[in-house]
Design a protein around this motif. Structure first.
Motif, PDB file in Angstrom:
ATOM      1  N   THR A   1       0.697  -1.141  -0.030  1.00  9.10           N
ATOM      2  CA  THR A   1       0.012   0.160   0.104  1.00  9.10           C
ATOM      3  C   THR A   1       0.961   1.214  -0.027  1.00  9.10           C
ATOM      4  N   GLU A   2       1.832   1.361   0.733  1.00  9.19           N
ATOM      5  CA  GLU A   2       2.905   2.211   0.766  1.00  9.19           C
ATOM      6  C   GLU A   2       3.450   2.633  -0.488  1.00  9.19           C
ATOM      7  N   ILE A   3       3.942   1.537  -1.078  1.00  8.09           N
ATOM      8  CA  ILE A   3       4.620   1.633  -2.446  1.00  8.09           C
ATOM      9  C   ILE A   3       3.516   2.271  -3.283  1.00  8.09           C
ATOM     10  N   ASP A   4       2.206   1.831  -3.453  1.00 12.89           N
ATOM     11  CA  ASP A   4       1.391   2.343  -4.253  1.00 12.89           C
ATOM     12  C   ASP A   4       1.344   3.699  -3.919  1.00 12.89           C
ATOM     13  N   GLN A   5       0.995   4.326  -2.933  1.00 10.08           N
ATOM     14  CA  GLN A   5       0.615   5.612  -2.583  1.00 10.08           C
ATOM     15  C   GLN A   5       2.036   6.541  -3.095  1.00 10.08           C
TER      16      GLN A   5
END
Lengths: 239, 427
Positions: free
Chosen positions: B303-307
């Protein structure tokens, strides 16, 4: 990136109404029948110029180009004929001021240059006002004629200004005639009501009121309006 | 946020009153003097009308929320006046995603709306790779005189359907990692033999081999002790390296998304594939700043990478300012932080030396490097042709050095490069 292809130029509907109103002022300034024809030629030329943009946007650049040439020709012809039309010197100057002002309104809403649109529009309003004042001074027109001239001048300025603002917001591709129509009807209603009041007021004989008192009254109204307007201003409220 | 502004457009009428009054008196023309009544009326016009309360609701639907690249998507917007008064002059500007091009009609509309009335308009956008967020629509209302301007942004209504995003994913084909592995069990088959499910080879028995790996059938047939080996399955750690420097924000034309947008769209797709395989994923972003997340396999990490990827979706096709940090230093910093042998996927348009240098340096450290390079070059100008030739040379150079390169034309699916028998890449 802004890729919405928004052409932030004056909206067509408001521009057309502004040109028509401007042509009406020129018509009011006409003192000879031939000058009325000249005003008509100029109006047609100005509308063709406006229409050329619409035609070009719809994928007919050549037709648009031809319309630009014909429109420019019509406006220029009207200016030359306005200069040469048989009339008294001051009447001719007043009429020429009107044709020039119509040309400036057209240049403003065409637009020749977007950043100059408001400048052209304001200059046209000044030219119209001066021409009307000159006409009133030299040929003593009727109250109705002057009121019509002033009313159309304000309408021409208002509709051009409205078209510029609307164009800045939604561009030329959006459908603008409903809101333009509503704004036009509102402004026209105010103009008509004020004209009726002026005509009725003008016909009432008030010999007891000296001109100085009337001037003072008008000045008081102007000052009141100024205060009301400036009351909204940030600089005044801050101080 | 709603802003209310007085336009003061009718102040000019006061000047008009002053002019007509003065001119009427000076020229002794009662008609001109009388005309000042008109000016006074117009000057007082905005004071007579009160601004209407701007209460509107918006609904937005699209014909396809997950289109393919290049597909036309028709957006239908409906705005309803939920307030108690008529809105005489309403201007609506829909929040088209920044990287999408409107190809038909216009996302701008005007309307006069009675209470409860609606206006509907449509426009068509061409879908491009990536997740494209609609921004809130801007609604501007004027009173009938034009004296007051109210501007607000309208997002989703409680009772309405509002499409917030167009998700045009990259068609990623034949995706597979380069079998570089770490010592954790996972789903990626490695070259090394060991414990696993897929048969790899048989070899002579050694004393330390477990009994259950002995090929007893063969022993019964021949009397030779042999041990069966299976293909080991290791968990791979993958680092996605993105070139989002201002110099990489280049587009083929003003109506196309730029290379960084394509890189991010491709990275999002690769991230999705890796997430499905529960791989350890890290990210390194070379932009105006250097962002680094060490590889981990957790939902929070994905999720963090996508954000982080979404945060680097620039709106502008050209760089705003030049970068001040040296990207080469960032690459060295990345190399120092990457421990062990990793699988590295570099997303770069390769329109300058940065992507090539980064891939070479990472390859030299023993990492398995794959380069995904969206081609945004054109031959429409001499300069463009020059950049295209340079980029083609870089792709060729990397392939000759054994780096897998996906030379990706964004109009086509992204076919993952595979190693050919000659040692180069095909893709």
């Amino acid at each position: 990136m802004d890729k919405l292809a928004v052409v932030q130029q004056p909206a067509y509907a408001g521009s057309a109404l502004a040109v028509v109103a401007a042509a009406c002022v020129t018509g009011v300034l006409a003192s000879q029948p031939v000058q009325l024809s000249i005003a008509g030629v100029e109006a047609v030329g100005a509308l063709l110029l406006l229409g050329s943009g619409l035609v070009r946007r719809r994928g007919h650049p050549w037709v648009g180009g031809v319309l630009v040439v014909i429109g420019c020709g019509g406006v220029c012809l009207a200016l030359v004929m306005g200069l040469l039309a048989p009339s008294g010197l001051f009447e001719r100057i007043a009429f020429l001021g009107g044709t020039l002002a119509t040309a400036f309104v057209t240049l403003g809403v065409f637009p020749l240059r977007q950043s100059w649109a408001r400048g052209f529009n304001g200059f046209a309003a000044v030219l119209f006002s001066c021409s009307l004042a000159l006409l009133a001074w030299v040929s003593n027109p009727s109250d109705l004629q002057v009121l019509l001239g002033v009313g159309f001048t304000i309408m021409a300025w208002d509709m051009a200004e409205y078209a510029i603002t609307l164009g800045e917001d939604v561009g030329r591709s959006a459908r603008t005639y409903p809101v333009t129509g509503v704004h036009f009807v509102g402004s026209l209603g105010v103009g008509l009501a004020a004209s009726i009041v002026a005509l009725v007021g003008g016909n009432i004989a008030l010999p007891a009121i000296p001109i100085a008192a009337l001037t003072l009254l008008l000045s008081a109204i102007v000052v009141l309006l100024l205060v009301l307007f400036l009351g909204d201003s940030e600089w005044l409220s801050k101080s | 946020m709603t802003s209310v502004e007085q336009t003061h457009r009718w102040r000019v009428a006061i000047a008009f009153v002053l002019f007509t009054t003065t001119a009427g008196l000076y020229f002794e023309a009662p008609a001109v003097f009388l005309a000042s009544v008109l000016g006074i009326a117009y000057a007082g016009y905005p004071l007579l009308v009160s601004p209407p309360p701007l209460e509107v609701e918006l609904s937005r639907t699209v014909t396809d929320a997950t289109p393919d690249h290049g597909d036309p998507v028709t957006v239908t917007v409906t705005v309803t006046n939920t307030g108690p008064r008529t809105l005489p002059d309403l201007r609506i500007i829909d929040g088209v995603p920044a990287l999408l091009t409107v190809i038909e009609e216009t996302p701008r509309q005007t309307a006069t709306l009675r209470p409860g009335a609606s206006t509907t308009f449509q426009y068509t956008v061409a879908a491009k790779h990536g997740s494209h967020q609609f921004t809130p629509a801007t609604v501007i209302a004027h009173d009938i005189s034009g004296g007051t301007r109210i501007e607000t942004e309208v997002a989703a209504g409680e009772q309405t359907t509002v499409c917030e995003e167009l998700d045009c994913t990259v068609d990623l084909r034949e995706f597979q990692l380069r079998q570089e592995a770490r010592q954790y069990p996972g789903q990626t088959p490695a070259d090394a033999s060991g414990a696993g499910l897929e048969f790899q080879q048989t070899r002579a028995y050694q004393w330390s081999d477990p009994r259950n790996r002995i090929n007893w059938k063969r022993y019964a047939r021949t009397g030779d002790l042999t041990t069966v080996e299976f293909r080991e399955e290791h968990r791979t750690a993958v680092v996605l390296c993105l070139d989002v420097r201002p110099a990489a924000v280049r587009a083929a034309s003003s109506t196309d998304p730029h290379a960084v947008a394509y890189c991010i769209a491709a990275a999002q797709e690769v991230l999705g594939a890796l997430e499905q395989q529960h791989e350890q994923v890290g990210i390194a972003i070379f932009g105006t700043d250097f962002d680094w997340r060490a590889p981990r396999a957790s939902q929070q990490q994905y999720t963090e990478i996508d954000q982080l990827l979404r945060a680097h979706e620039y709106d502008q096709p050209t760089p705003i300012d030049e970068t001040t940090t040296s990207p080469t230093v960032d690459v060295q910093q990345l190399v120092a932080q990457m421990q062990g042998t990793l699988e590295v996927v570099v997303f770069s348009p390769l329109i300058d030396e940065f992507g090539e240098t980064a891939a070479q340096q990472l390859d030299a450290r023993g990492h398995a490097v794959t380069v995904v390079s969206p081609d945004v070059t054109t031959g429409r100008s001499v300069g463009g042709e020059f950049v295209r030739v340079e980029r083609a040379n870089r792709v060729q150079m990397l392939r000759e050095q054994g780096v897998l390169v996906a030379d990706w034309s964004p109009e086509d699916p992204l076919v993952w490069p595979v190693r050919t028998h000659g040692g180069g890449s095909d893709g």
